[in-house]
Scaffold this motif. Structure first.
Motif, short mmCIF file in Angstrom:
data_model
loop_
_atom_site.label_atom_id
_atom_site.label_comp_id
_atom_site.label_asym_id
_atom_site.label_seq_id
_atom_site.Cartn_x
_atom_site.Cartn_y
_atom_site.Cartn_z
N LYS A 1 -3.90 1.87 24.52
CA LYS A 1 -3.22 0.98 23.57
C LYS A 1 -4.19 0.41 22.54
N GLU A 2 -5.36 0.01 22.98
CA GLU A 2 -6.33 -0.61 22.10
C GLU A 2 -7.74 -0.20 22.50
N ILE A 3 -8.66 -0.52 21.65
CA ILE A 3 -10.08 -0.34 21.96
C ILE A 3 -10.81 -1.58 21.48
N TRP A 4 -11.83 -1.98 22.23
CA TRP A 4 -12.66 -3.09 21.79
C TRP A 4 -14.07 -2.84 22.25
N LEU A 5 -14.98 -3.61 21.73
CA LEU A 5 -16.40 -3.45 22.00
C LEU A 5 -16.91 -4.68 22.73
N ASN A 6 -17.66 -4.47 23.81
CA ASN A 6 -18.31 -5.56 24.54
C ASN A 6 -19.81 -5.43 24.37
N LEU A 7 -20.47 -6.53 24.01
CA LEU A 7 -21.91 -6.52 23.81
C LEU A 7 -22.57 -7.69 24.55
N PRO A 8 -23.75 -7.44 25.13
CA PRO A 8 -24.47 -8.52 25.79
C PRO A 8 -25.28 -9.34 24.78
N VAL A 9 -25.35 -10.65 25.03
CA VAL A 9 -26.13 -11.55 24.18
C VAL A 9 -26.85 -12.58 25.04
N LYS A 10 -27.87 -13.14 24.49
CA LYS A 10 -28.65 -14.14 25.21
C LYS A 10 -28.03 -15.54 25.12
N ASP A 11 -27.46 -15.88 23.96
CA ASP A 11 -26.96 -17.24 23.73
C ASP A 11 -25.62 -17.19 23.00
N PHE B 1 -25.48 -0.40 35.42
CA PHE B 1 -26.60 0.06 34.60
C PHE B 1 -27.36 -1.10 33.98
N GLN B 2 -28.61 -0.83 33.64
CA GLN B 2 -29.44 -1.81 32.95
C GLN B 2 -28.91 -2.07 31.54
N ILE B 3 -29.09 -3.27 31.07
CA ILE B 3 -28.80 -3.56 29.66
C ILE B 3 -29.91 -2.91 28.84
N ALA B 4 -29.52 -2.21 27.80
CA ALA B 4 -30.49 -1.49 26.96
C ALA B 4 -31.44 -2.47 26.29
N ASP B 5 -32.71 -2.08 26.22
CA ASP B 5 -33.70 -2.83 25.46
C ASP B 5 -33.63 -2.32 24.03
N VAL B 6 -33.00 -3.08 23.16
CA VAL B 6 -32.78 -2.63 21.78
C VAL B 6 -33.84 -3.14 20.83
N THR B 7 -34.94 -3.65 21.38
CA THR B 7 -36.02 -4.14 20.55
C THR B 7 -36.54 -3.05 19.62
N ASN B 8 -36.78 -1.86 20.17
CA ASN B 8 -37.29 -0.74 19.37
C ASN B 8 -36.41 0.49 19.51
N ALA B 9 -35.14 0.27 19.80
CA ALA B 9 -34.21 1.39 19.98
C ALA B 9 -32.84 0.98 19.47
N THR B 10 -31.98 1.97 19.34
CA THR B 10 -30.61 1.72 18.93
C THR B 10 -29.68 2.24 20.01
N GLU B 11 -28.86 1.35 20.59
CA GLU B 11 -27.90 1.79 21.60
C GLU B 11 -26.73 2.48 20.93
N CYS B 12 -26.36 1.97 19.75
CA CYS B 12 -25.32 2.56 18.91
C CYS B 12 -25.42 1.90 17.54
#
Length: 137
Positions: free
Chosen positions: A3-13, A64-75
């Motif tokens: 029916k729908e699609i949404w995006l979930n992202l982890p954040v620190k604050d 799974f581990q949360i991706a370290d996006v400091t020097n990478a792109t998850e998407c």
């Protein structure tokens, strides 16, 4: 069928994330629960939903581990803009809100204009205006 699609992202604050995305023009999803561990926004004319969760809550969704996006792109999350000015304004607003512009607004292939920014948690966002009337035939 879905029916729908949404995006979930982890954040620190959550509070900083809410302030950041409000400043760049995203609208809060008033139908989502109010919480100190989640912020939900609607983006675009079709109200695409992006949910931000604290890392602790996000970790409970997956083994799974949360991706370290400091020097990478998850998407690369792409946003369709109405015009070139909207691209530049979103990049400006993102920088003023504490994000980092990694690609200033510019032309590509004669029919696209875009740039990109990194939010407070390292997620990469692409903002594009595409003029299909100039698309090579």
């Amino acid at each position: 069928m879905t029916k729908e699609i949404w995006l979930n992202l982890p954040v620190k604050d959550i509070l900083q994330t809410t302030a950041f995305f409000t400043k760049i023009g995203f609208k809060l999803n008033e139908h989502a629960p109010k919480s100190d561990s989640m912020a939900s926004f609607k983006i675009g004319q079709k109200d695409f939903i992006v949910n931000f969760f604290t890392e602790a809550v996000f970790k409970s969704f997956t083994p799974f581990q949360i991706a370290d996006v400091t020097n990478a792109t998850e998407c690369l999350i792409s946003i369709d803009a109405e015009n070139k000015e909207d691209v530049d304004n979103m990049l400006k607003n993102a920088a003023e809100a504490g994000g980092k512009v990694f690609a200033a607004g510019g032309e590509k292939d004669g029919w696209m204009y875009g740039g990109g920014f990194i939010d407070l948690d390292g997620h990469k966002w692409n903002v594009l205006f595409m003029d299909f009337s100039k698309f090579p035939q």
